[in-house]
Design a protein around this motif. Structure first.
Motif, mmCIF file in Angstrom:
data_model
loop_
_atom_site.group_PDB
_atom_site.id
_atom_site.type_symbol
_atom_site.label_atom_id
_atom_site.label_comp_id
_atom_site.label_asym_id
_atom_site.label_seq_id
_atom_site.Cartn_x
_atom_site.Cartn_y
_atom_site.Cartn_z
ATOM 1 N N HIS A 32 60.004 -39.118 1.117
ATOM 2 C CA HIS A 32 60.952 -39.814 2.206
ATOM 3 C C HIS A 32 61.894 -40.254 0.892
ATOM 4 N N GLY A 33 61.018 -40.753 -0.505
ATOM 5 C CA GLY A 33 61.745 -40.712 -1.456
ATOM 6 C C GLY A 33 61.795 -42.516 -1.720
ATOM 7 N N ASP A 34 62.557 -42.880 -0.904
ATOM 8 C CA ASP A 34 62.650 -44.520 -0.963
ATOM 9 C C ASP A 34 61.540 -44.738 0.123
ATOM 10 N N TRP A 35 60.246 -44.315 0.561
ATOM 11 C CA TRP A 35 59.879 -45.031 1.045
ATOM 12 C C TRP A 35 59.341 -46.268 1.017
ATOM 13 N N HIS A 36 59.015 -46.949 1.884
ATOM 14 C CA HIS A 36 57.974 -48.420 2.252
ATOM 15 C C HIS A 36 57.856 -49.058 3.741
ATOM 16 N N LEU A 37 57.172 -49.918 3.943
ATOM 17 C CA LEU A 37 56.972 -50.072 5.263
ATOM 18 C C LEU A 37 58.240 -50.576 5.949
ATOM 19 N N GLY A 38 58.578 -51.399 5.098
ATOM 20 C CA GLY A 38 60.757 -50.881 6.002
ATOM 21 C C GLY A 38 61.265 -50.032 6.936
ATOM 22 N N GLN A 39 60.938 -48.813 6.327
ATOM 23 C CA GLN A 39 60.973 -47.643 6.170
ATOM 24 C C GLN A 39 60.220 -46.891 8.256
#
Length: 148
Positions: A32-39
């Motif tokens: 993803h490259g910028d993944w966190h739980l908000g994604q």
């Protein structure tokens, strides 16, 4: 490099960063490259959003932010366990067989912890304020990184 000053916090963060080992080679997989739980959002089904940084890389780095939050005490252990269990149960590729997830997550989680702490220091300095509780938790995690 953007951190102002050379106080004890800045020195701690620079030391933590300097002591990070080089990453081990890993297979290039879709990341993803910028993944966190908000994604992840739920709208009839789970959707992955904000894919403008999608590319090929080491998928362990996609899990670095939630691993950092867990290690810094910012993510409830039950939430982390549920997330990690679901990730492994559905065959997520970042952790191999998952027997020791920290073998793959340790370096990415440390690096993201240091990055988030450094950004917090820069932002607090820019805003002329003290670090808040979450930001202080990141600094404390960096202190544990250095001591380890």
């Amino acid at each position: 490099r953007r951190m102002p000053g050379d106080g004890p916090v800045e020195r701690l963060l620079r030391r933590a960063f300097a002591e990070l080992p080089e990453p081990e080679p890993a297979p290039g997989l879709l990341t993803h490259g910028d993944w966190h739980l908000g994604q992840l959002v739920r709208r009839d089904r789970w959707l992955l959003i904000d894919v403008d940084d999608l590319g090929v890389g080491d998928p362990a780095w996609d899990l670095a932010r939630p691993a950092c939050w867990y290690a810094a005490g910012l993510l409830d252990p039950a939430v982390w366990d549920r997330f990690l269990g679901a990730y492994l149960a559905f065959g997520g590729p970042a952790l191999g067989d998952g027997a020791d997830p920290w073998r793959r997550l340790d370096l990415p989680a440390r690096a993201v912890t240091i990055q988030l702490a450094a950004v917090a220091v820069v932002n607090a300095g820019r805003d002329g304020r003290e670090l808040d509780e979450v930001e202080q938790s990141l600094i404390e995690a960096c202190n544990r990184i250095v001591r380890a």
